[in-house]
Design a protein around this motif. Structure first.
Motif, PDB file in Angstrom:
ATOM      1  N   TYR A   7      -1.970 -72.848  -0.083  1.00  0.00           N
ATOM      2  CA  TYR A   7      -1.376 -73.819  -1.013  1.00  0.00           C
ATOM      3  C   TYR A   7       0.113 -73.809  -0.725  1.00  0.00           C
ATOM      4  N   ILE A  65       5.539 -71.238  -3.106  1.00  0.00           N
ATOM      5  CA  ILE A  65       6.588 -71.370  -4.121  1.00  0.00           C
ATOM      6  C   ILE A  65       7.617 -70.279  -3.828  1.00  0.00           C
ATOM      7  N   HIS A  90       5.667 -74.987 -10.417  1.00  0.00           N
ATOM      8  CA  HIS A  90       5.280 -75.340  -9.056  1.00  0.00           C
ATOM      9  C   HIS A  90       6.501 -75.783  -8.257  1.00  0.00           C
ATOM     10  N   ASP A 118       5.467 -67.005  -4.652  1.00  0.00           N
ATOM     11  CA  ASP A 118       4.030 -67.177  -4.916  1.00  0.00           C
ATOM     12  C   ASP A 118       3.448 -67.780  -3.652  1.00  0.00           C
ATOM     13  N   ASP A 150      -3.740 -65.414  -3.216  1.00  0.00           N
ATOM     14  CA  ASP A 150      -2.815 -66.075  -4.141  1.00  0.00           C
ATOM     15  C   ASP A 150      -2.054 -64.969  -4.868  1.00  0.00           C
ATOM     16  N   HIS A 160      -7.349 -67.573 -12.578  1.00  0.00           N
ATOM     17  CA  HIS A 160      -8.374 -68.527 -12.145  1.00  0.00           C
ATOM     18  C   HIS A 160      -9.199 -67.874 -11.059  1.00  0.00           C
ATOM     19  N   HIS A 217      -7.657 -72.584  -6.472  1.00  0.00           N
ATOM     20  CA  HIS A 217      -8.234 -72.670  -7.814  1.00  0.00           C
ATOM     21  C   HIS A 217      -9.716 -72.945  -7.599  1.00  0.00           C
ATOM     22  N   GLU A 236      -2.322 -63.268 -13.505  1.00  0.00           N
ATOM     23  CA  GLU A 236      -0.973 -63.724 -13.187  1.00  0.00           C
ATOM     24  C   GLU A 236      -0.155 -64.167 -14.405  1.00  0.00           C
ATOM     25  N   GLU A 265       1.426 -61.682  -9.882  1.00  0.00           N
ATOM     26  CA  GLU A 265       0.069 -62.205  -9.666  1.00  0.00           C
ATOM     27  C   GLU A 265      -0.669 -61.362  -8.635  1.00  0.00           C
TER      28      GLU A 265
HETATM   29  N1  GLY Z   1      -0.058 -70.670  -6.772  1.00  0.00           N
HETATM   30  C1  GLY Z   1      -0.724 -71.344  -7.796  1.00  0.00           C
HETATM   31  C2  GLY Z   1      -1.284 -70.412  -8.742  1.00  0.00           C
HETATM   32  O1  GLY Z   1      -0.841 -69.302  -8.854  1.00  0.00           O
HETATM   33  O2  GLY Z   1      -2.227 -70.710  -9.410  1.00  0.00           O
END
Ligand code: GLY
Ligand code: MN
Ligand code: MN
Length: 506
Positions: A290, A293, A304, A321, A333, A416, A423, A447, A471
């Motif tokens: 993804y 960040i 985000h 992230d 993640d 999640h 996700h 997280e 996280e």
């Molecule tokens: N990087 C997106 C999340 O932590 O859900």
């Protein structure tokens, strides 16, 4: 390469019984080739049609997954597309990334692919992977088509793919007619990946202009297929857990790379952080799972923040992230929030330690049989208690939590599912997922975060512009849980020790 008028003479769509229609896509050749060149390009090539390939290592797992899905839809035809290339601009495309359900069931990642479960009269299904074959030398596709092998690299032949995937294979260009001519059977497709196949099925299922009622019924049936696939993907098999561990391990190395590159990031921008992590993702995996960040200072309060174009200043917190996606498309993640100078200030540490305590409470609530929501509620309660103690929220804590007032500063859910999607399994049934109980084999993130916006007048000035998230990726085991990302320091003193070791000295 630039886009030019594509040559027509040698590439008029051709069709024989064995070679379906070939419609050339754009390529970069300026001039139509002469007949002499076309004839010459057909000849003089070694036979490389069949290499000796071993099945992909997940083949036995994908076979089990197909059997489980087929058993759920007896007598029905199931169509699961990989998706197509998407235009980025003009004649350039985004790197292709196959649809998760297709990958989950086939182990294949090629664009335009499609799995078809064909119901047998005696029960069960014949499953075929419809794929683009090697591009023909006979009709010139290999060099005249912008996606021919000369431009894009050798593809597997259909026989090679059959050996690799442990599946029957067929030419995907025949699939529209195969579907049109197939015996009547209830048919479902995973939507959103291949609009041309969806159009073919619309035709087959309801004629040229199906009644609204038929369209709604088809949509409902397709949705049921999508939901079922996400339900099945909730529990990871041992091979998937190993892939996720690999994704996390690469991610840990990527975080170490970033710490080593902090002086360069301070001299440039957050982009240096993003780029450093990306290098690790590309070298060891397929990509990042993804958008990274990389948020320094007040940017960390934007959940985000993927622009990553701000400065990295000494004394700020850097929230990173990021997750490596393996070559098999499983992603990590992970988030760490680190003091760029190497040590937390008192106020930074206060916020960090509260988020850490919330994460500890969340991780402790991850165990088989516990509700999915329990770890979110445990973490939120710790954060609410801290915010009340600091005087930012008026107690009692029970009322704060009941009214969700802490969410002004905690903003998002505590985690999640994780897997092929960051996700993961978002469409699975709520009674198995959001309102269900955890089961061994589920992998999820824990997280919690606290975010004090730079312009939030409800908090003291010293807190404004501080954002902290921690996280980690956690596997539910029969006994409790295992933190897959335990290789990265988490507690504030451990983070400082890590930075003392890895941060280049000025
Ligand atoms: N990087 C997106 C999340 O932590 O859900
Ligand atoms: Mn994340
Ligand atoms: Mn996450």
């Amino acid at each position: 390469m630039s886009e030019h008028q594509r040559p027509q003479s040698a590439t008029e769509p051709t069709s024989t019984a064995d070679a379906p229609v070939f419609t050339p896509r754009k390529n970069g050749q300026a001039q139509a080739p002469s007949d002499e060149l076309v004839a010459w390009m057909r000849t003089g090539w070694a036979d490389t049609e069949m290499r000796d390939l071993k099945p992909v290592e997940q083949a036995e797992y994908t076979a089990r997954r197909r059997a489980a899905l087929g058993a759920r839809f007896p007598g029905e035809r199931l169509v699961i597309p990989a998706g197509n290339l998407k235009t980025r601009s003009n004649d350039t495309e985004y790197p292709f990334r196959a649809a998760c359900d297709y990958v989950y069931l086939s182990g294949d990642q090629t664009d335009d692919g499609c799995l078809v479960f064909e119901p047998r009269t005696e029960g069960g299904h014949d499953v075929t992977a419809y794929l683009r074959p090697r591009s023909s030398r006979e009709n010139g596709e290999f060099w005249l088509d912008g996606h021919g092998e000369l431009w894009s690299g050798r593809r597997e032949s259909l026989q090679e793919s059959a050996a690799l995937l442990g599946l029957d294979t067929a030419d995907v260009r025949t699939l529209p007619d195969v579907l049109r001519d197939a015996p009547a059977a209830p048919t479902r497709i995973v939507r959103g990946h291949d609009s041309s196949l969806e159009s073919v099925l619309n035709e087959v299922r309801g004629g040229a202009s199906p009644a609204q009622e038929e369209r709604d019924a088809a949509a409902e049936r397709d949705e049921e297929l999508a939901v079922t696939l996400h339900d099945h993907r909730l529990i990871k098999d041992e091979w998937e857990v190993a892939q996720l561990q690999q994704a996390v391990d690469s991610t840990v190395r990527g975080f170490n790379d970033v710490v080593g590159a902090l002086p360069k990031a301070k001299a440039t921008s957050e982009r240096y952080v993003e780029g450093t992590f990306f290098l690790r993702a590309r070298v060891e995996g397929n990509d990042v799972g993804y958008g990274t960040i990389a948020a320094s200072g007040p940017n960390a309060t934007t959940l985000h923040w993927v622009r990553n174009d701000g400065p990295v200043r000494d004394g700020e917190l850097l929230l990173l992230d990021a997750g490596v996606e393996t070559t098999t498309l499983y992603t990590a993640d992970v988030t760490r929030t680190i003091p760029t100078s190497g040590t937390f200030t008192d106020v930074q540490r206060r916020v960090y330690d509260l988020v850490y305590a919330a994460q500890e409470a969340g991780i402790a609530a991850v165990a088989p049989g516990k509700p999915f929501r329990a770890y979110h509620e445990a973490a939120q309660r710790v954060l609410a208690e801290g915010l009340v103690e600091w005087g930012l929220l008026d107690g009692p804590v029970d009322t704060v939590v009941e009214q969700g007032l802490q969410r002004r500063y905690t903003l998002h859910g505590t985690g999640h599912m994780l897997g092929l999607d960051v996700h993961d399994c978002a469409a699975s049934r709520t009674e198995l997922h959001l309102y269900g109980d955890l089961q061994p084999g589920m992998v999820l993130t824990v997280e919690p975060g606290l975010y004090f916006q730079p312009d939030d007048l409800t908090v003291p000035e010293e807190l404004r512009g501080i954002g902290v998230r921690i996280e980690d990726d956690v596997l539910v085991t029969p006994e409790g849980n295992r933190v897959l990302s335990a290789g990265l320091p988490r507690r504030s003193d451990e983070v400082e020790a890590w930075l003392a070791e890895k941060l280049p000295k000025a």
